[in-house]
Design a protein around this motif. Structure first.
Motif, PDB file in Angstrom:
ATOM      1  N   ARG A  29       0.846  -1.199   0.000  1.00  0.00           N
ATOM      2  CA  ARG A  29       0.000   0.000   0.000  1.00  0.00           C
ATOM      3  C   ARG A  29       0.883   1.251   0.000  1.00  0.00           C
ATOM      4  N   THR A  30       0.593   2.153  -0.919  1.00  0.00           N
ATOM      5  CA  THR A  30       1.335   3.410  -0.995  1.00  0.00           C
ATOM      6  C   THR A  30       0.359   4.569  -1.050  1.00  0.00           C
ATOM      7  N   ARG A  31       0.876   5.739  -0.719  1.00  0.00           N
ATOM      8  CA  ARG A  31       0.073   6.959  -0.743  1.00  0.00           C
ATOM      9  C   ARG A  31       0.866   8.021  -1.496  1.00  0.00           C
ATOM     10  N   VAL A  32       0.206   8.688  -2.425  1.00  0.00           N
ATOM     11  CA  VAL A  32       0.822   9.755  -3.207  1.00  0.00           C
ATOM     12  C   VAL A  32       0.079  11.051  -2.910  1.00  0.00           C
ATOM     13  N   TYR A  33       0.844  12.096  -2.595  1.00  0.00           N
ATOM     14  CA  TYR A  33       0.280  13.428  -2.399  1.00  0.00           C
ATOM     15  C   TYR A  33       0.631  14.273  -3.608  1.00  0.00           C
ATOM     16  N   GLY A  34      -0.302  15.066  -4.071  1.00  0.00           N
ATOM     17  CA  GLY A  34      -0.011  15.913  -5.211  1.00  0.00           C
ATOM     18  C   GLY A  34      -1.212  16.717  -5.648  1.00  0.00           C
ATOM     19  N   ARG A  35      -1.108  17.227  -6.854  1.00  0.00           N
ATOM     20  CA  ARG A  35      -2.162  18.068  -7.418  1.00  0.00           C
ATOM     21  C   ARG A  35      -2.695  17.409  -8.687  1.00  0.00           C
ATOM     22  N   LEU A  36      -3.989  17.500  -8.866  1.00  0.00           N
ATOM     23  CA  LEU A  36      -4.633  16.877 -10.015  1.00  0.00           C
ATOM     24  C   LEU A  36      -4.349  17.696 -11.271  1.00  0.00           C
ATOM     25  N   LEU A  37      -3.632  17.093 -12.204  1.00  0.00           N
ATOM     26  CA  LEU A  37      -3.329  17.772 -13.467  1.00  0.00           C
ATOM     27  C   LEU A  37      -4.454  17.583 -14.477  1.00  0.00           C
ATOM     28  N   SER A  38      -4.889  16.327 -14.631  1.00  0.00           N
ATOM     29  CA  SER A  38      -5.943  16.034 -15.594  1.00  0.00           C
ATOM     30  C   SER A  38      -6.616  14.723 -15.220  1.00  0.00           C
ATOM     31  N   PHE A  39      -7.759  14.512 -15.845  1.00  0.00           N
ATOM     32  CA  PHE A  39      -8.485  13.257 -15.649  1.00  0.00           C
ATOM     33  C   PHE A  39      -9.332  13.001 -16.876  1.00  0.00           C
ATOM     34  N   ASP A  40      -9.656  11.754 -17.093  1.00  0.00           N
ATOM     35  CA  ASP A  40     -10.513  11.371 -18.203  1.00  0.00           C
ATOM     36  C   ASP A  40     -11.473  10.299 -17.693  1.00  0.00           C
ATOM     37  N   MET A  41     -12.724  10.666 -17.566  1.00  0.00           N
ATOM     38  CA  MET A  41     -13.720   9.748 -17.031  1.00  0.00           C
ATOM     39  C   MET A  41     -13.983   8.595 -18.012  1.00  0.00           C
ATOM     40  N   ASN A  42     -13.900   8.863 -19.305  1.00  0.00           N
ATOM     41  CA  ASN A  42     -14.146   7.821 -20.312  1.00  0.00           C
ATOM     42  C   ASN A  42     -13.017   6.797 -20.346  1.00  0.00           C
ATOM     43  N   GLU A  43     -11.787   7.271 -20.288  1.00  0.00           N
ATOM     44  CA  GLU A  43     -10.623   6.384 -20.314  1.00  0.00           C
ATOM     45  C   GLU A  43     -10.319   5.808 -18.933  1.00  0.00           C
ATOM     46  N   GLY A  44     -10.803   6.464 -17.879  1.00  0.00           N
ATOM     47  CA  GLY A  44     -10.650   5.950 -16.518  1.00  0.00           C
ATOM     48  C   GLY A  44      -9.274   6.160 -15.917  1.00  0.00           C
ATOM     49  N   TYR A  45      -8.750   7.394 -16.002  1.00  0.00           N
ATOM     50  CA  TYR A  45      -7.453   7.667 -15.390  1.00  0.00           C
ATOM     51  C   TYR A  45      -7.387   9.087 -14.838  1.00  0.00           C
ATOM     52  N   VAL A  46      -6.443   9.299 -13.945  1.00  0.00           N
ATOM     53  CA  VAL A  46      -6.106  10.630 -13.432  1.00  0.00           C
ATOM     54  C   VAL A  46      -4.599  10.812 -13.547  1.00  0.00           C
TER      55      VAL A  46
END
Length: 72
Positions: A29-46
């Motif tokens: 288990r890992t945790r990443v802290y950061g800022r959301l650059l982009s996302f695509d709900m259709n492709e399913g990624y951030v």
């Protein structure tokens, strides 16, 4: 999914610090802290920019156990 998109839009607009909990093979288990650059709900990624590492992580929704704002 609709609430995810609403949160993603708000976090991206405000450049808010968020964290993502995920399970990585061989790392556990890992945790990443950061800022959301982009996302695509259709492709399913951030895409998350990690401030500390100065790196970009592209994560599929399937990899993410939990994603949230650090303001809670």
């Amino acid at each position: 999914m609709e609430s995810w998109e609403k949160n993603f839009n708000a976090w991206q607009k405000s450049n808010e610090l968020i964290y993502v909990e995920m399970m990585k093979q061989k790392k556990g288990r890992t945790r990443v802290y950061g800022r959301l650059l982009s996302f695509d709900m259709n492709e399913g990624y951030v895409q998350i920019y990690n401030d500390d590492e100065k790196s970009v992580h592209k994560l599929s929704f399937g990899e993410i156990d939990h994603i949230s704002s650090t303001k809670h």
